[in-house]
Design a protein around this motif. Sequence first.
Motif, PDB file in Angstrom:
ATOM      1  N   THR A   3      34.626  36.250  47.962  1.00  0.00           N
ATOM      2  CA  THR A   3      34.755  35.901  49.449  1.00  0.00           C
ATOM      3  C   THR A   3      35.582  34.557  49.748  1.00  0.00           C
ATOM      4  O   THR A   3      36.231  34.498  50.511  1.00  0.00           O
ATOM      5  CB  THR A   3      33.245  35.900  50.101  1.00  0.00           C
ATOM      6  OG1 THR A   3      32.312  36.825  49.610  1.00  0.00           O
ATOM      7  CG2 THR A   3      33.304  35.976  51.763  1.00  0.00           C
ATOM      8  N   TRP A   6      39.136  35.015  49.067  1.00  0.00           N
ATOM      9  CA  TRP A   6      39.774  35.618  50.421  1.00  0.00           C
ATOM     10  C   TRP A   6      39.946  34.802  51.280  1.00  0.00           C
ATOM     11  O   TRP A   6      40.960  34.793  52.055  1.00  0.00           O
ATOM     12  CB  TRP A   6      38.690  36.842  51.040  1.00  0.00           C
ATOM     13  CG  TRP A   6      39.231  37.609  51.909  1.00  0.00           C
ATOM     14  CD1 TRP A   6      40.345  38.657  51.733  1.00  0.00           C
ATOM     15  CD2 TRP A   6      39.032  37.488  53.143  1.00  0.00           C
ATOM     16  NE1 TRP A   6      40.475  38.977  53.097  1.00  0.00           N
ATOM     17  CE2 TRP A   6      39.799  38.344  53.936  1.00  0.00           C
ATOM     18  CE3 TRP A   6      38.190  36.873  53.957  1.00  0.00           C
ATOM     19  CZ2 TRP A   6      39.779  38.558  55.191  1.00  0.00           C
ATOM     20  CZ3 TRP A   6      38.373  36.809  55.339  1.00  0.00           C
ATOM     21  CH2 TRP A   6      38.999  37.433  56.127  1.00  0.00           C
TER      22      TRP A   6
ATOM     23  N   ARG B  29      47.266  42.716  46.554  1.00  0.00           N
ATOM     24  CA  ARG B  29      45.961  42.544  46.637  1.00  0.00           C
ATOM     25  C   ARG B  29      45.353  43.864  45.974  1.00  0.00           C
ATOM     26  O   ARG B  29      44.205  43.870  45.062  1.00  0.00           O
ATOM     27  CB  ARG B  29      45.355  42.720  47.886  1.00  0.00           C
ATOM     28  CG  ARG B  29      45.171  41.065  48.497  1.00  0.00           C
ATOM     29  CD  ARG B  29      44.180  41.367  49.509  1.00  0.00           C
ATOM     30  NE  ARG B  29      42.751  41.111  49.112  1.00  0.00           N
ATOM     31  CZ  ARG B  29      41.889  41.448  49.840  1.00  0.00           C
ATOM     32  NH1 ARG B  29      41.949  42.008  50.978  1.00  0.00           N
ATOM     33  NH2 ARG B  29      40.446  41.523  49.354  1.00  0.00           N
TER      34      ARG B  29
ATOM     35  N   PRO C  86      37.870  41.901  53.655  1.00  0.00           N
ATOM     36  CA  PRO C  86      37.710  40.981  52.331  1.00  0.00           C
ATOM     37  C   PRO C  86      36.790  41.830  51.246  1.00  0.00           C
ATOM     38  O   PRO C  86      37.085  41.477  49.975  1.00  0.00           O
ATOM     39  CB  PRO C  86      36.677  39.990  52.841  1.00  0.00           C
ATOM     40  CG  PRO C  86      36.272  40.506  54.050  1.00  0.00           C
ATOM     41  CD  PRO C  86      37.256  41.474  54.783  1.00  0.00           C
TER      42      PRO C  86
END
Lengths: 122, 134, 164
Positions: A3, A6, B29, C86
Amino acid sequence: MRTLSWVLGAVILVAVVCWLAVYPPPLDLGPEAHYAAFVTSAFYILLLAGVLCLFRVLRGPTSADRLVALDIFGVLIVGCCALFAMGTGQSWYIDIGITWALMSFIGALALAKYLEGRPLDD
Amino acid sequence: MIDFVHVVGMVFIGGGVAFDLFGCLGLVRLPDVYNRLQAATKCVTLGTCSVLLGTCLIVGPSGGGWRALLCILFVVLTAPVSAHAIARGAHRAGIRLWEGSVSDAYSEDRDALNAKQQARNDNAPATPQTETRT
Amino acid sequence: MSKLILFVFAWLVWCLLTWPPSLPVLLAGAGVAALVAYLTGDLFVKRPHLLRNPVRYWYFCFIFLPVFVWQCLRANVDVAWRVLNPRLPIRPGIVRVHTELKSDVGLTFLANAITLTPGTMTVDIDRGAGVLYIHCIYVKETEIEAASREISGRFEYILREIFE
């Protein structure tokens, strides 16, 4: 940890996009200046996307990753050519885009065949 | 002059550029070749088509506009075919799926497929694999 | 017949490429289109009698294209959401999908449409058995019947009207 990275990436990305979008400050010279500034910032954001592609070309663990990134980079260049054509008013930039799209398609097909391990005249 | 058509074209260009950026972000990603290929192909194809459509609207029905429409046609027809070719080539080159993947039906059936294709190549050597209408 | 169709098509593309038309450019385009049609005419259209049926064009323009564009937009929003999330909510895998289509052009269009629609991408086609191998970014069904209804059912009935 995930997290956190991110959030860090999102902050960096938003900051870079905002900076690119307002970097040539639109002087209040009327609507044409805003229009030119819009085209310029769109072009910078496409360049950012191209840099992300080049990161994947550089880092890609397998050759297929690099091939994917190169293929996508070709399509991005077509978009750049369209923006050039609009910014300069020269319509032959779009001809370059068409040619680039077809050539990168043929190149991707040939490299995929090569990756598959078959002869090219199959 | 900036009029209504210009505003619509600029909305198309802004959305297209945003989708291009998301596609390339997915390229960075996502974990393996196939997922990257999916995200990048979809987002970048639609993004570039949207940029070209905006260019077509702004330039108007002159030479540049028609060429932009033709370019949309070429990009839409060629991008899925090259994605398909790269995915098949990567799978036959032995690149594994990501370890979180659920099922891999293709590698289960691949020996039978290879045998069938070998037989077909022996019988009719000039069969084209994929057909496009460019 | 097939060569004639390709000639008209290639000339049309040439005219769009060199838009303000003038007589020498049009004549040069006719020459190039004739050369292209002579060299590759046999590969383009296999069954030219199908092109005479106007209902197929209407199906293509007013039913296939809107469905395709709508699914394409949905696909992009879906992928953008997954990339920006995320937690990266993916569950990838390759599944089998059964199809009824037999013709080359129909299969090509089905594969391209599947590649550009939400969460799916064609990896290979087994033309003899009518099986497509689809890579899904989020696998819901691994059973062949359920996956077929989920993935190719959106386009197959339209494409059967157009190309079969």
